[in-house]
Enzyme design. Structure first.
Site, PDB file in Angstrom:
ATOM      1  N   ASP A  42     -53.993  24.179 -46.029  1.00 42.91           N
ATOM      2  CA  ASP A  42     -53.440  24.311 -47.203  1.00 42.91           C
ATOM      3  C   ASP A  42     -54.035  22.288 -47.843  1.00 42.91           C
ATOM      4  O   ASP A  42     -53.935  21.769 -48.969  1.00 42.91           O
ATOM      5  CB  ASP A  42     -51.399  23.983 -47.619  1.00 42.91           C
ATOM      6  CG  ASP A  42     -50.926  25.558 -48.025  1.00 42.91           C
ATOM      7  OD1 ASP A  42     -52.301  26.709 -47.872  1.00 42.91           O
ATOM      8  OD2 ASP A  42     -50.373  25.413 -46.861  1.00 42.91           O
ATOM      9  N   ASN A  72     -50.136  25.037 -43.308  1.00 43.24           N
ATOM     10  CA  ASN A  72     -49.403  23.916 -44.071  1.00 43.24           C
ATOM     11  C   ASN A  72     -50.967  22.374 -43.792  1.00 43.24           C
ATOM     12  O   ASN A  72     -51.268  22.379 -44.831  1.00 43.24           O
ATOM     13  CB  ASN A  72     -47.974  23.888 -43.159  1.00 43.24           C
ATOM     14  CG  ASN A  72     -47.018  24.700 -44.267  1.00 43.24           C
ATOM     15  OD1 ASN A  72     -47.412  25.466 -45.056  1.00 43.24           O
ATOM     16  ND2 ASN A  72     -45.713  25.014 -43.954  1.00 43.24           N
ATOM     17  N   ASP A 107     -55.537  -4.457 -80.692  1.00 43.46           N
ATOM     18  CA  ASP A 107     -56.277  -5.994 -81.204  1.00 43.46           C
ATOM     19  C   ASP A 107     -58.256  -5.572 -81.644  1.00 43.46           C
ATOM     20  O   ASP A 107     -58.403  -4.472 -81.488  1.00 43.46           O
ATOM     21  CB  ASP A 107     -56.658  -6.687 -80.462  1.00 43.46           C
ATOM     22  CG  ASP A 107     -56.952  -8.471 -80.486  1.00 43.46           C
ATOM     23  OD1 ASP A 107     -56.407  -8.302 -82.025  1.00 43.46           O
ATOM     24  OD2 ASP A 107     -57.504  -9.091 -80.644  1.00 43.46           O
TER      25      ASP A 107
END
Length: 591
Positions: free
Chosen positions: A424, A420, A39
């Site tokens: 990680d 993990n 707009d």
């Protein structure tokens, strides 16, 4: 889990650039946006209307040159046909209507005082289809209605012209003169409103089926030309979109000439052929519209229904479309767009509820920042995914190669679980907080159909995983040799500890490689302190597992010597130069 957390963390970053994300998937979609339909008023412009030129009594004059007596009907009409108010310095209402009140205020004409002797008895509110508003007043001598709105709508409903208080016929010559002035105003990017009146005797109520109001057979009083300065940052945002391969389309209710003048100033359009009016749009078939969208940049004099059609045509052309809006009538187009963007300050609740994203500052330049953030967030997700998959693939290859070669298992399941969860997870989250690359807005939009493994990410997962595995196995063999003085290829406490330490540190160092998927990490100018913090925590935790007696015993590690520790660190660090060399060869190959 990591992807969801990265998205959630990134949403909080977008708040800092005045962007509230209501739906998480829209963050990813932002990075694909190829067309922004915006707009004009309040988004590309400041929405601070000021009356610059007036046309009344057959003359053009500046707003400050109006005369209280000579221009009485002109001033009264624009003040009474108005829903804004100025009380005790507080300005309430639409900026366009406030500009009309401010035009009359220096001449001592105030709406509240005027309505005491000319009470409003009925009204027809403005709407986007009629493009006009009418109020009916009673002044003791009779009825008078004022109609203001789009010049085209008002002029065509006028049978007379008011010249110095006298009602004269609207001849073709007078109409041509009015349209010449209108063209002059619009060519200067002025927003134009026209005013018409209709009077009736005191004993004759105006005939109409709608609130006693008639909008035909009017007398033309005059026009105002209002300036709405463009936002200084909007022009740069349009240029930034151009560099980023994102097209900007301006949609407005203004006349084509006004819209084109503003679009040219902003750099959205350079040729009149890039503009189309709502009247022309209606005549186009869907196929014709899709064909012309390749060069159309300005849609003027349009209704909310047209906005939906424009958005749908863009999507059918394969464009990922963002749409801005603030009114109730904008809700359908916001819903239709791939990303609906509502204005937070001036926007209605309906528009905000229909949108995916809300801009708290109603600023077009914020959309550019949001798209840049969207692209960065997607890149960060790719980095986190590449880091996690290559690390986990490295663990799989390590165990697989050990089995194939007849080695004892270099790592236990508890060791892999620790890697993990600790080594990680935290670096992967920290990668999600990485600042965007400097050239993020100098690249074309990403294809929405492009998979996350596009661009060679799958290949990177495989070869990087093999490198991690080779470094880990090398650490295991060296530890085995240093413990016994020869290769026994049996259960080795030192070898297992060195393999665990090397894999943990390799993945930590590898997280730094992921800061740039193709570029060198040594060219990064902004530091990611989250990543440094994650690495420090992971390093301390991993070292503690090796040397604290209770933890060491639980994980069946050996307190390795300083030499073994340094060798493990050295092997792990090799992941950085290896990946850097591959990136360098790729960059040279692409040239």
């Amino acid at each position: 889990a990591i992807v969801t957390m990265v998205l959630a963390l990134s949403v909080s970053r977008m708040v800092k650039v005045n962007t509230i994300v209501k739906r998480l998937p829209s963050v990813e979609t932002l990075g694909c946006v190829s067309v922004v339909c915006s707009d004009k008023t309040g988004t590309l412009t400041q929405n601070r209307m000021t009356v610059k030129e007036c046309y009344t009594n057959g003359e053009v004059k500046e707003g400050k040159m109006l005369d209280q007596e000579k221009d009485k009907q002109f001033l009264q009409g624009f003040v009474l046909c108005n829903d804004a108010s100025i009380e005790n310095g507080a300005r309430i209402g639409d900026p366009t209507e406030l500009a009309l009140l401010l035009m009359a205020e220096p001449l001592g004409i105030h709406r509240e005082q005027l309505e005491q002797r000319m009470q409003r008895v009925a009204e027809l509110a403005f709407d986007s289809e009629r493009k006009r508003m009418t109020t009916l007043h009673e002044d003791g001598r009779g009825w008078i209605s004022y109609t203001k709105g789009s010049p085209d709508e008002i002029i065509e409903r006028c049978q007379y012209v008011l010249i110095h208080g006298e009602k004269q016929p609207m001849t073709p010559e007078r109409k041509r003169q009015i349209y010449q002035v209108l063209s002059r105003f619009t060519s200067r990017a002025l927003r134009v409103l026209a005013l018409g009146i209709k009077e009736s005797a005191v004993d004759t109520f105006p005939e109409s089926t709608t609130g006693g109001i008639s909008e035909n057979g009017l007398t033309f009083v005059g026009m105002v030309g209002m300036a709405d300065p463009i936002r200084p940052e909007a022009k740069e945002a349009v240029a930034e979109f151009y560099r980023a391969g994102v097209k900007t389309i301006m949609i407005t209710g203004d006349r084509v000439d006004t819209a084109f003048a503003i679009a040219r100033e902003l750099g959205i359009a350079t040729d009149r052929r890039e503009c189309i009016s709502g009247e022309e749009l209606v005549l186009l078939s869907e196929t014709e519209l899709k064909d012309r969208l390749s060069y159309l940049r300005v849609f003027a004099h349009v209704s909310p229904e047209h906005k939906v059609r424009i958005v749908m045509a863009c999507k059918q052309n394969g464009e990922v479309t963002a749409m801005t809006g603030d009114g109730v009538n904008d809700a359908p187009s916001l819903k239709s767009a791939d990303v609906g963007i509502a204005m937070g300050k001036m926007g209605t609740d309906v528009a905000k509820n229909a949108a995916d994203i809300v801009l708290t500052d109603d600023n077009f330049a914020t959309i550019a920042k949001a798209i840049a953030q969207g692209r960065s967030i997607y890149e960060n997700i790719r980095k986190s995914v590449l880091f996690l998959l290559s690390s986990n693939f490295g663990e799989i290859i390590t165990m697989l190669c050990a089995i194939i070669l007849g080695f004892a298992a270099p790592l236990k399941s508890s060791h892999i679980l620790w890697i993990n969860l600790i080594t990680d997870a935290f670096p992967a989250l920290a990668l999600g907080m990485e600042a965007g690359e400097k050239d993020i807005m100098q690249r074309p939009p990403r294809d929405r159909k492009e998979g996350i493994f596009a661009g060679g990410l799958g290949v990177d997962v495989v070869w990087q995983g093999f490198v991690i595995a080779l470094l880990t196995l090398a650490a295991y063999l060296i530890g085995d040799y240093m413990e016994r003085g020869h290769f026994a290829i049996e259960n080795s406490a030192d070898g297992m500890t060195m393999a665990f330490l090397t894999m943990s540190l390799t993945e930590m160092f590898h997280a730094f490689n992921m800061r740039r998927e193709r570029g060198s990490i040594f060219a990064v100018h902004r530091q990611n302190w989250y990543l440094f913090g994650a690495m420090a925590f992971s390093l301390i935790a991993t070292t503690a597992v090796i040397y604290i007696p209770a933890l060491k015993q639980a994980f069946q590690f050996e307190s390795i010597s300083p030499a073994e520790y340094l060798i493990a660190v050295g092997l792990a660090f090799l992941i950085i130069p290896i990946v850097e060399l591959v990136k360098l060869f790729r960059r040279l190959g692409s040239k």
